[in-house]
Design a protein around this motif. Sequence first.
Motif, mmCIF file in Angstrom:
data_model
loop_
_atom_site.group_PDB
_atom_site.id
_atom_site.type_symbol
_atom_site.label_atom_id
_atom_site.label_comp_id
_atom_site.label_asym_id
_atom_site.label_seq_id
_atom_site.Cartn_x
_atom_site.Cartn_y
_atom_site.Cartn_z
ATOM 1 N N LEU A 134 56.972 -7.622 9.187
ATOM 2 C CA LEU A 134 56.283 -7.234 10.169
ATOM 3 C C LEU A 134 55.283 -6.331 10.026
ATOM 4 C CD1 LEU A 134 59.922 -5.908 12.144
ATOM 5 C CD2 LEU A 134 58.120 -7.656 12.924
ATOM 6 N N ASN A 135 55.271 -5.724 8.796
ATOM 7 C CA ASN A 135 53.932 -5.088 8.666
ATOM 8 C C ASN A 135 52.855 -5.993 8.575
ATOM 9 O OD1 ASN A 135 52.369 -2.892 7.790
ATOM 10 N ND2 ASN A 135 52.428 -3.466 5.787
ATOM 11 N N TRP A 136 52.963 -7.159 7.931
ATOM 12 C CA TRP A 136 52.147 -7.942 7.675
ATOM 13 C C TRP A 136 51.467 -8.789 8.945
ATOM 14 C CZ3 TRP A 136 53.675 -13.616 6.858
ATOM 15 C CH2 TRP A 136 52.781 -14.609 6.602
ATOM 16 N N TYR A 137 52.662 -9.113 9.723
ATOM 17 C CA TYR A 137 52.420 -9.804 10.990
ATOM 18 C C TYR A 137 51.736 -8.754 11.909
ATOM 19 C CZ TYR A 137 53.038 -12.633 15.084
ATOM 20 O OH TYR A 137 52.848 -13.558 16.021
ATOM 21 N N VAL A 138 52.179 -7.694 12.173
ATOM 22 C CA VAL A 138 51.634 -6.777 13.112
ATOM 23 C C VAL A 138 50.375 -6.247 12.810
ATOM 24 C CG1 VAL A 138 52.013 -4.462 14.279
ATOM 25 C CG2 VAL A 138 54.057 -6.020 14.033
ATOM 26 N N LEU A 139 50.036 -5.787 11.356
ATOM 27 C CA LEU A 139 48.854 -5.377 11.122
ATOM 28 C C LEU A 139 47.812 -6.487 11.261
ATOM 29 C CD1 LEU A 139 47.635 -2.959 9.673
ATOM 30 C CD2 LEU A 139 47.774 -4.042 7.325
ATOM 31 N N SER A 140 48.036 -7.543 10.837
ATOM 32 C CA SER A 140 47.022 -8.836 11.001
ATOM 33 C C SER A 140 46.708 -8.772 12.419
ATOM 34 C CB SER A 140 47.660 -10.142 10.464
ATOM 35 O OG SER A 140 47.921 -9.946 9.131
ATOM 36 N N HIS A 141 47.679 -8.707 13.609
ATOM 37 C CA HIS A 141 47.424 -8.824 14.905
ATOM 38 C C HIS A 141 46.676 -7.791 15.143
ATOM 39 C CE1 HIS A 141 49.540 -12.280 14.675
ATOM 40 N NE2 HIS A 141 49.332 -12.812 15.775
ATOM 41 N N ILE A 142 46.975 -6.370 14.826
ATOM 42 C CA ILE A 142 46.196 -5.237 15.193
ATOM 43 C C ILE A 142 44.768 -5.384 14.449
ATOM 44 C CG2 ILE A 142 45.715 -2.808 14.816
ATOM 45 C CD1 ILE A 142 49.008 -2.593 14.925
ATOM 46 N N ILE A 143 44.469 -5.897 13.500
ATOM 47 C CA ILE A 143 43.222 -5.934 12.772
ATOM 48 C C ILE A 143 42.244 -6.848 13.471
ATOM 49 C CG2 ILE A 143 41.967 -6.919 10.792
ATOM 50 C CD1 ILE A 143 44.044 -5.392 9.308
ATOM 51 N N ASN A 144 43.047 -7.953 13.955
ATOM 52 C CA ASN A 144 42.407 -9.135 14.729
ATOM 53 C C ASN A 144 41.859 -8.600 15.938
ATOM 54 O OD1 ASN A 144 41.597 -11.934 15.019
ATOM 55 N ND2 ASN A 144 43.062 -12.085 16.675
ATOM 56 N N PHE A 145 42.952 -7.888 16.797
ATOM 57 C CA PHE A 145 42.574 -7.549 18.157
ATOM 58 C C PHE A 145 41.469 -6.343 18.055
ATOM 59 C CE2 PHE A 145 43.102 -3.856 21.170
ATOM 60 C CZ PHE A 145 43.013 -4.794 22.268
ATOM 61 N N LEU A 146 41.330 -5.568 17.187
ATOM 62 C CA LEU A 146 40.262 -4.433 17.014
ATOM 63 C C LEU A 146 39.011 -5.175 16.689
ATOM 64 C CD1 LEU A 146 42.187 -1.902 15.063
ATOM 65 C CD2 LEU A 146 41.476 -1.612 17.514
ATOM 66 N N CYS A 147 39.081 -6.360 15.725
ATOM 67 C CA CYS A 147 37.785 -6.700 15.296
ATOM 68 C C CYS A 147 37.075 -7.671 16.512
ATOM 69 C CB CYS A 147 38.168 -7.601 14.253
ATOM 70 S SG CYS A 147 38.206 -6.731 12.638
ATOM 71 N N CYS A 148 38.221 -8.244 17.293
ATOM 72 C CA CYS A 148 37.818 -9.272 18.621
ATOM 73 C C CYS A 148 37.244 -8.550 19.736
ATOM 74 C CB CYS A 148 38.584 -10.301 18.807
ATOM 75 S SG CYS A 148 39.297 -11.191 17.410
ATOM 76 N N LYS A 149 37.796 -7.475 20.024
ATOM 77 C CA LYS A 149 37.946 -6.892 21.390
ATOM 78 C C LYS A 149 37.181 -5.369 21.333
ATOM 79 C CE LYS A 149 40.684 -9.844 23.220
ATOM 80 N NZ LYS A 149 40.286 -11.019 23.906
ATOM 81 N N ILE A 150 37.437 -4.859 20.326
ATOM 82 C CA ILE A 150 36.671 -3.433 20.381
ATOM 83 C C ILE A 150 35.378 -3.318 19.213
ATOM 84 C CG2 ILE A 150 36.927 -0.990 19.545
ATOM 85 C CD1 ILE A 150 39.962 -1.499 20.517
ATOM 86 N N PHE A 151 35.481 -4.071 18.194
ATOM 87 C CA PHE A 151 34.231 -3.835 17.285
ATOM 88 C C PHE A 151 33.928 -5.386 17.027
ATOM 89 C CE2 PHE A 151 37.407 -0.537 16.072
ATOM 90 C CZ PHE A 151 36.557 0.537 16.064
ATOM 91 N N SER A 152 33.399 -6.235 18.061
ATOM 92 C CA SER A 152 33.268 -7.518 17.918
ATOM 93 C C SER A 152 31.773 -7.836 17.535
ATOM 94 C CB SER A 152 33.659 -8.251 19.090
ATOM 95 O OG SER A 152 32.819 -7.666 20.365
ATOM 96 N N ASP A 153 31.148 -6.907 17.770
ATOM 97 C CA ASP A 153 29.391 -6.875 17.507
ATOM 98 C C ASP A 153 29.034 -8.058 18.400
ATOM 99 O OD1 ASP A 153 29.361 -5.066 15.676
ATOM 100 O OD2 ASP A 153 29.598 -6.299 13.876
ATOM 101 N N GLY A 154 29.576 -8.360 19.746
ATOM 102 C CA GLY A 154 29.219 -9.231 20.592
ATOM 103 C C GLY A 154 29.582 -10.680 20.488
ATOM 104 N N LYS A 155 30.191 -10.676 19.493
ATOM 105 C CA LYS A 155 30.970 -12.168 19.201
ATOM 106 C C LYS A 155 32.290 -12.134 19.690
ATOM 107 C CE LYS A 155 28.857 -11.722 14.916
ATOM 108 N NZ LYS A 155 29.133 -11.279 13.488
ATOM 109 N N LYS A 156 33.006 -13.180 20.454
ATOM 110 C CA LYS A 156 34.416 -13.180 20.613
ATOM 111 C C LYS A 156 35.191 -14.226 19.855
ATOM 112 C CE LYS A 156 33.934 -10.660 24.386
ATOM 113 N NZ LYS A 156 34.432 -9.290 24.329
#
Length: 182
Positions: free
Chosen positions: A72-94
């Motif tokens: 669960l740690n692997w799965y949830v952490l991966s999705h949280i990182i992906n979400f943060l990088c895509c939605k919040i810290f995306s540098d304009g890239k989606k």
Amino acid sequence: MMHLLKKILRIVKIDSNVFAEIEKEKSSLFQGFIIVLLTAFSNALIARQYLFSGHSAYEVPVLILIFMWVFLNWYVLSHIINFLCCKIFSDGKKLNKKKSVLKLIGFSYSPELAKFVILFFPNFLQVISLGTFIWVITCQALATKIIFNYKSFLKSLGIVILSYILQILIVIIFVILIYNFF
């Protein structure tokens, strides 16, 4: 198998080139899963040996919970990182890179395999655990930097740390809900 061991050793050495190679490989998601499985096994062995020895009534459920927690740690952490990088810290890239994040976060658990040393040197339980945790976070930050093409390692490190904080909050909320439900 030898190819996987070479990748693990390169990850442990924090070779940034191996992260880029793994991201491009299609079969590496299964290999990342294998590393998470081995990590879960090592953590369960250590818990059984040093944390629950003499408490056999709790042994099996706790070992199952440790296995479930690591996955669960692997799965949830991966999705949280992906979400943060895509939605919040995306540098304009989606860019949504769920598979790449799952692969590389799975591989970033490679330093956790060093915990097998604890079975032979139990007096170093805390030192080895803390050392491998810092090592894993470093690998995860490097993986995040490579996947999302960040210029700053500190930015990716901050995202990984924020991901852990969010994951801890999710667990706390989940435990509170479960406690209040039962």
